[in-house]
Design a protein around this motif. Structure first.
Motif, short mmCIF file in Angstrom:
data_model
loop_
_atom_site.label_atom_id
_atom_site.label_comp_id
_atom_site.label_asym_id
_atom_site.label_seq_id
_atom_site.Cartn_x
_atom_site.Cartn_y
_atom_site.Cartn_z
N ASP A 220 0.83 -1.20 0.00
CA ASP A 220 0.00 0.00 0.00
C ASP A 220 0.87 1.26 0.00
OD1 ASP A 220 -2.13 1.64 0.04
OD2 ASP A 220 -2.68 1.28 2.13
N ALA A 221 0.53 2.20 -0.85
CA ALA A 221 1.27 3.46 -0.94
C ALA A 221 0.32 4.58 -1.31
CB ALA A 221 2.38 3.35 -1.98
N GLU A 222 0.70 5.80 -1.00
CA GLU A 222 -0.15 6.95 -1.29
C GLU A 222 -0.17 7.28 -2.78
OE1 GLU A 222 -2.12 8.76 0.72
OE2 GLU A 222 -1.71 7.28 2.28
N VAL A 223 0.92 6.94 -3.48
CA VAL A 223 1.04 7.28 -4.89
C VAL A 223 1.33 6.02 -5.69
CG1 VAL A 223 2.30 8.64 -6.61
CG2 VAL A 223 1.93 9.57 -4.31
N VAL A 224 0.60 5.83 -6.80
CA VAL A 224 0.80 4.69 -7.69
C VAL A 224 1.13 5.22 -9.08
CG1 VAL A 224 -0.24 2.66 -8.76
CG2 VAL A 224 -0.77 3.22 -6.37
N MET A 225 2.25 4.74 -9.63
CA MET A 225 2.65 5.11 -10.99
C MET A 225 2.51 3.87 -11.87
SD MET A 225 6.09 7.37 -10.22
CE MET A 225 6.21 7.97 -11.91
N VAL A 226 1.87 4.02 -13.03
CA VAL A 226 1.59 2.88 -13.90
C VAL A 226 2.06 3.18 -15.32
CG1 VAL A 226 -0.16 1.31 -14.80
CG2 VAL A 226 -0.46 2.35 -12.54
N CYS A 227 2.78 2.23 -15.91
CA CYS A 227 3.14 2.31 -17.32
C CYS A 227 2.98 0.92 -17.93
CB CYS A 227 4.56 2.82 -17.52
SG CYS A 227 4.97 3.08 -19.27
N GLY A 228 2.01 0.79 -18.81
CA GLY A 228 1.75 -0.51 -19.39
C GLY A 228 0.46 -0.48 -20.20
N PRO A 229 -0.09 -1.66 -20.49
CA PRO A 229 -1.31 -1.74 -21.28
C PRO A 229 -2.49 -1.05 -20.60
CG PRO A 229 -0.25 -3.88 -21.08
CD PRO A 229 0.44 -2.98 -20.12
N SER A 230 -3.48 -0.68 -21.39
CA SER A 230 -4.65 0.02 -20.85
C SER A 230 -5.37 -0.81 -19.80
CB SER A 230 -5.62 0.37 -21.99
OG SER A 230 -5.01 1.23 -22.91
N SER A 231 -5.41 -2.14 -19.99
CA SER A 231 -6.09 -3.01 -19.03
C SER A 231 -5.42 -2.93 -17.66
CB SER A 231 -6.11 -4.45 -19.53
OG SER A 231 -4.78 -4.91 -19.77
N MET A 232 -4.10 -2.80 -17.64
CA MET A 232 -3.38 -2.67 -16.39
C MET A 232 -3.72 -1.36 -15.69
SD MET A 232 0.76 -2.74 -15.81
CE MET A 232 0.82 -4.53 -15.92
N TYR A 233 -3.77 -0.29 -16.48
CA TYR A 233 -4.11 1.01 -15.91
C TYR A 233 -5.53 1.01 -15.36
CZ TYR A 233 -5.75 5.79 -15.65
OH TYR A 233 -6.33 6.95 -15.21
N ILE A 234 -6.46 0.42 -16.08
CA ILE A 234 -7.86 0.41 -15.63
C ILE A 234 -8.00 -0.30 -14.29
CG2 ILE A 234 -10.16 -0.52 -16.16
CD1 ILE A 234 -9.48 0.01 -19.14
N GLU A 235 -7.29 -1.44 -14.14
CA GLU A 235 -7.34 -2.18 -12.87
C GLU A 235 -6.70 -1.36 -11.74
OE1 GLU A 235 -6.17 -6.53 -10.91
OE2 GLU A 235 -5.72 -6.10 -13.03
N ALA A 236 -5.56 -0.73 -12.03
CA ALA A 236 -4.90 0.09 -11.02
C ALA A 236 -5.74 1.31 -10.66
CB ALA A 236 -3.53 0.53 -11.54
N GLN A 237 -6.37 1.90 -11.66
CA GLN A 237 -7.22 3.07 -11.40
C GLN A 237 -8.39 2.72 -10.49
OE1 GLN A 237 -9.73 4.52 -14.59
NE2 GLN A 237 -9.13 6.63 -14.15
#
Length: 346
Positions: A220-237
């Protein structure tokens, strides 16, 4: 001076549809020097090597006018092929120290067999020249003291390799997904873990059982940085929204706004030709599918290589869903869908 520059820029954008006089005269200059491009710099290839099947490491020395970069940013590369200039956007994978000490940058590039650009990079050899833009982009290390979780998918590791090769005081954990045998920079990441007690990494083999939400909950962290496929971003979002965390992201492809409606066909005037295009695909994808020669780069609305003048008609920006006015304005073909009959000017 600033006011004068603003007036000058406004004049060229409205009258000539270019941000400067150099851009306006670019086609004429290219008659004599086909590789010249306004706003770009020359870069000398220092080395070009394969590090995995279909992945190359390209080391470039930009000219003295190049201003450097902030780790996490990217550049547009331009090469000449069969008398045409082709451009694509790539993230810098090397750290700031390499640039400051040696004046070189490293790109790690995944090649696509059927691609129109990346396969051509294999032909580059030491002492060849190419064009590159100034570095740009906002996917950089946040100014925070709070813990950060970085999430990379496949070649999405490249901005993190650059960011992590700097001095950072935050607690940083990296979750790196890739197919078996396709993780990049593993030795560099292992060395960083040994050198920095505030950095840790999970190397995850991507598969049907992998669960990003579970991984994020473990670290767990206050800030999440994502670089990858859109599906990965959607799950992280979704995870960040649920847990009220801040997310910063860089995407492999443009994220489209949700739009419900039947597909409609419209007449589009392009380069003195008439086409019937649908309202569901982008203008860029449809024009290239019809064999039209279109200058473009990232295909994500970042580099503005596919910019043209919309003389009349309405388009939708697929990123936001917003509709344009019916009047003359600059649009980007890669992020625009036709909503009415259009007249476009190259």
């Amino acid at each position: 001076m600033t006011i004068l520059k603003s007036v000058f820029t406004y004049f060229f954008e409205r009258i000539f549809h270019h941000a400067s006089w150099q851009g306006y005269w670019e086609p004429l200059v290219q008659v004599f020097s086909t590789a010249w491009r306004h706003g770009f710099h020359r870069g000398k290839v220092i080395s070009n090597s394969a590090i995995l099947p279909g992945v190359i490491r390209l080391v470039i020395k930009p000219d003295n006018r190049w201003k450097g970069f902030v780790p996490g940013q990217h550049v547009v590369l331009t090469i000449e092929h069969n008398g045409r200039l082709l451009s694509r956007t790539f993230t810098i994978a090397s750290g700031i120290q390499q640039w400051e000490k040696q004046g070189i940058i490293t790109l790690i590039i995944k090649q696509y067999e059927q691609g129109a650009f990346t396969p051509l990079l294999s032909d580059l050899k030491a002492d060849d020249w190419l064009n590159l833009s100034q570095a740009f982009g906002e996917f950089t290390l946040p100014e925070t003291t709070k813990p950060i979780v970085m999430v990379a998918g496949g070649s999405g590791i490249t901005p993190f390799l650059s960011i992590l090769d700097t001095d950072f005081s935050q607690q940083v954990h990296l979750i790196y997904y890739a197919k078996s045998g396709e993780h990049l920079g593993v030795n560099q990441l292992a060395t960083l873990m040994q050198q920095r007690p505030n950095f840790s990494v999970d190397i995850v083999t991507r598969g049907p059982q992998t669960n990003l939400s579970e991984q994020l909950s473990k670290h767990d962290a206050e800030v999440v940085m994502v670089c990858g496929p859109s599906s990965m971003y959607i799950e992280a979002q979704a995870w960040c929204q649920k847990h009220k965390r801040h997310i910063s992201a860089e995407h492999f492809s443009v994220l489209t706004a949700s739009f419900k409606g039947e597909s409609t066909n419209h007449s589009v005037s392009w380069n003195n030709k008439q086409f019937v295009l649908n309202s569901q695909e982008t203008l860029l994808s449809q024009l290239t599918a019809k064999g039209e020669s279109v200058t473009y780069g990232c295909g994500m609305g970042i580099c503005h290589q596919c910019q043209c003048v919309k003389k009349s008609g309405v388009v939708r920006d697929i990123r936001s869903g917003n509709l344009s006015s019916n009047t003359q304005q600059l649009i980007q073909l890669c992020v625009s869908q036709v909503v009415s009959d259009l007249e476009l000017e190259v």
